[in-house]
Design a protein around this motif. Structure first.
Motif, mmCIF file in Angstrom:
data_model
loop_
_atom_site.group_PDB
_atom_site.id
_atom_site.type_symbol
_atom_site.label_atom_id
_atom_site.label_comp_id
_atom_site.label_asym_id
_atom_site.label_seq_id
_atom_site.Cartn_x
_atom_site.Cartn_y
_atom_site.Cartn_z
ATOM 1 N N ASP A 174 0.830 -1.206 0.000
ATOM 2 C CA ASP A 174 0.000 0.000 0.000
ATOM 3 C C ASP A 174 0.862 1.252 0.000
ATOM 4 O OD1 ASP A 174 -2.301 -1.422 -0.048
ATOM 5 O OD2 ASP A 174 -2.632 -1.385 2.138
ATOM 6 N N ARG A 175 1.939 1.217 0.771
ATOM 7 C CA ARG A 175 2.827 2.372 0.814
ATOM 8 C C ARG A 175 3.482 2.605 -0.544
ATOM 9 N NH1 ARG A 175 5.555 0.677 4.555
ATOM 10 N NH2 ARG A 175 4.440 1.626 6.318
ATOM 11 N N ASN A 176 3.849 1.500 -1.222
ATOM 12 C CA ASN A 176 4.449 1.637 -2.555
ATOM 13 C C ASN A 176 3.460 2.217 -3.555
ATOM 14 O OD1 ASN A 176 6.894 0.576 -1.696
ATOM 15 N ND2 ASN A 176 6.278 -1.544 -2.154
ATOM 16 N N ARG A 177 2.166 1.768 -3.468
ATOM 17 C CA ARG A 177 1.150 2.331 -4.357
ATOM 18 C C ARG A 177 0.946 3.829 -4.089
ATOM 19 N NH1 ARG A 177 -1.434 -2.710 -3.468
ATOM 20 N NH2 ARG A 177 -2.692 -1.840 -1.771
ATOM 21 N N LEU A 178 0.970 4.181 -2.788
ATOM 22 C CA LEU A 178 0.815 5.593 -2.442
ATOM 23 C C LEU A 178 1.977 6.427 -2.980
ATOM 24 C CD1 LEU A 178 -0.751 7.774 -0.933
ATOM 25 C CD2 LEU A 178 0.516 7.171 1.149
ATOM 26 N N LEU A 179 3.201 5.881 -2.839
ATOM 27 C CA LEU A 179 4.365 6.597 -3.375
ATOM 28 C C LEU A 179 4.283 6.713 -4.902
ATOM 29 C CD1 LEU A 179 7.198 5.029 -1.179
ATOM 30 C CD2 LEU A 179 6.219 7.321 -0.967
ATOM 31 N N ALA A 180 3.785 5.634 -5.560
ATOM 32 C CA ALA A 180 3.632 5.704 -7.023
ATOM 33 C C ALA A 180 2.616 6.761 -7.415
ATOM 34 C CB ALA A 180 3.209 4.333 -7.566
ATOM 35 N N ALA A 181 1.511 6.854 -6.633
ATOM 36 C CA ALA A 181 0.526 7.894 -6.923
ATOM 37 C C ALA A 181 1.107 9.291 -6.721
ATOM 38 C CB ALA A 181 -0.705 7.698 -6.025
ATOM 39 N N ILE A 182 1.926 9.431 -5.669
ATOM 40 C CA ILE A 182 2.570 10.735 -5.434
ATOM 41 C C ILE A 182 3.514 11.082 -6.578
ATOM 42 C CG2 ILE A 182 4.181 11.952 -3.917
ATOM 43 C CD1 ILE A 182 2.924 10.364 -1.585
ATOM 44 N N ARG A 183 4.294 10.078 -7.028
ATOM 45 C CA ARG A 183 5.200 10.337 -8.154
ATOM 46 C C ARG A 183 4.421 10.668 -9.424
ATOM 47 N NH1 ARG A 183 8.047 5.890 -5.903
ATOM 48 N NH2 ARG A 183 7.008 4.476 -7.374
ATOM 49 N N MET B 99 2.613 14.654 -13.264
ATOM 50 C CA MET B 99 1.545 15.437 -13.871
ATOM 51 C C MET B 99 1.777 16.931 -13.691
ATOM 52 S SD MET B 99 -1.230 15.275 -15.620
ATOM 53 C CE MET B 99 -1.747 13.565 -15.406
ATOM 54 N N THR B 100 2.284 17.306 -12.499
ATOM 55 C CA THR B 100 2.593 18.725 -12.262
ATOM 56 C C THR B 100 3.693 19.203 -13.198
ATOM 57 O OG1 THR B 100 1.987 18.411 -9.938
ATOM 58 C CG2 THR B 100 3.258 20.381 -10.490
ATOM 59 N N GLU B 101 4.747 18.366 -13.361
ATOM 60 C CA GLU B 101 5.818 18.733 -14.283
ATOM 61 C C GLU B 101 5.299 18.837 -15.718
ATOM 62 O OE1 GLU B 101 8.851 19.622 -13.580
ATOM 63 O OE2 GLU B 101 8.606 19.318 -11.427
ATOM 64 N N THR B 102 4.377 17.930 -16.072
ATOM 65 C CA THR B 102 3.808 17.981 -17.423
ATOM 66 C C THR B 102 3.016 19.263 -17.640
ATOM 67 O OG1 THR B 102 3.641 15.566 -17.391
ATOM 68 C CG2 THR B 102 2.373 16.739 -19.065
ATOM 69 N N VAL B 103 2.250 19.659 -16.591
ATOM 70 C CA VAL B 103 1.484 20.908 -16.697
ATOM 71 C C VAL B 103 2.422 22.094 -16.845
ATOM 72 C CG1 VAL B 103 -0.075 22.440 -15.450
ATOM 73 C CG2 VAL B 103 -0.520 19.988 -15.478
#
Length: 384
Positions: free
Chosen positions: A158-167, A172-176
């Motif tokens: 779960d922590r890895n999925r959360l970190l993947a979502a954060i990344r 997405m922010t960098e893309t914007v």
């Protein structure tokens, strides 16, 4: 045995610590405030604004992506008006998206989800209590802690999925940001293109004014020229029409003459055809007679050819025998000549050998006679 006892002691100590922890968690759950009664009111009060902001955020993001795709498809077309309109819409949507993001972040900071957080804490505490109880039971009966290991692995995933979502959110922010930079670059490029197009429009207007003036002069000149050409063509066509009328009369005369000639030739052909039909039987009889005569000649020639072929084969065999005999005779004559030459060579050798032998004998006899005379001259004289 001492090691097993130490392990049992450590296991009992761990079990005692886990049971103590479970009791403390149960106590914390008993003193948790009862907020479920006011959860619906709080959710209705706080969630409407946040839900509206999130829905607006999603709509703006979808519109922004569609405008970006539309701008990419309009880059290669020569008409830039639609491209400019899409560019302006992208700027407006980007500004609205920034404002919506700021409002959503501000609402989330000012209105945290306290009931949801407390409920999440309660669920987490209960799941942790269950895991501790299962671990205690497993340690007590089996001496292992597989449930705890599985729970830790699940939480790690779960922590890895959360970190993947954060990344992903950071990407997405960098893309914007990258899209914003591209938007600014496209805006500057668009401004340059607009200025260039304005200059080109001014030049084209000047060229259009001069072209209109020249077109007015040329149109009046071409109208007069076309009128004169049409009059000339009309006169030429009338003259050609009169000539074609004369040619048509001549062609009609020739056609009537050709028709009369054709009728006479057809009549002559019919007469000749009847005459030829009457002589068909005679020609067929003559053809049969000539065919039989030529067949007889062919048969005779075939028989003569067979006889001549047999004679040719016999002559070829005779010729081959004569050639073989002549070859044998020539070889025999050559062998006789060679033997005669060898015999003559031998006779010459023998005559030369006899001459040498006679000369040697004479020389030997003369030498012996001279030596004897020197030794006994009296006897030599008597002999003489």
């Amino acid at each position: 045995p001492e090691t097993d006892a130490a392990c049992r002691v450590e296991r009992q100590r761990v079990i005692a610590l886990l049971e103590d922890t479970s009791q403390k968690l149960v106590f914390l759950e008993s003193i948790m405030p009862d907020i479920l009664q006011h959860r619906d009111d709080l959710s209705t009060f706080v969630g409407n604004e946040i839900s509206r902001s999130i829905s607006e955020q999603r709509d703006l993001e979808g519109k922004y992506e569609s405008l970006i795709a539309q701008r990419a498809s309009l880059k290669g077309i020569p008409q830039k008006s639609r491209f400019k309109e899409v560019q302006d819409e992208i700027q407006d949507v980007s500004q609205t998206l920034r404002e919506s993001t700021r409002n959503l972040c501000r609402n989330l900071k000012e209105n945290p989800d306290v009931p949801g957080n407390l409920l999440k804490i309660r669920d987490t505490r209960r799941s942790l209590t269950d895991v501790i109880d299962q671990t205690v039971e497993e340690l007590d009966h089996r001496g292992s802690h597989g449930v705890l290991v599985d729970q830790l692995r699940y939480e790690q995933s779960d922590r890895n999925r959360l970190l993947a979502a954060i990344r992903q959110d950071r990407d997405m922010t960098e893309t914007v940001k990258q899209y914003d930079l591209e938007l600014r670059a496209e805006q500057s490029y668009h401004d340059v293109q607009v200025a260039q197009r304005k200059r080109e429009i001014v030049l084209m207007k000047q060229h259009l004014h001069s072209a209109r003036y020249e077109a007015g002069i040329n149109s009046s000149y071409f109208c007069k020229e076309i009128h004169s050409r049409s009059c000339s063509h009309t006169r030429i066509h009338k003259q050609v029409e009169s000539m074609r009328g004369t040619d048509a009369c001549h062609i009609l005369d020739l056609s009537r003459l050709e028709q009369s000639v054709h009728e006479e030739i057809a009549q002559f052909s019919k007469v000749q055809h009847g005459h030829m039909l009457r002589h068909v039987s005679d020609w067929q009889a003559k053809y049969d007679q000539d065919h039989r005569y030529h067949n007889q000649n062919l048969q005779k020639l075939t028989e003569a050819r067979v006889v001549r072929l047999d004679r040719l084969v016999a002559l070829k065999e005779r010729r081959a025998q004569e050639v073989d005999l002549a070859t044998l005779t020539r070889h025999e004559h050559a062998r006789i000549i060679e033997l005669e030459h060898i015999r003559m060579c031998e006779l010459g050798e023998r005559s030369r050998a006899a001459a040498v032998l006679q000369h040697t004998v004479r020389w030997f006899l003369s030498r012996n006679s001279e030596g004897y005379s020197k030794q006994n001259p009296a006897s030599f004289k008597r002999r003489k």
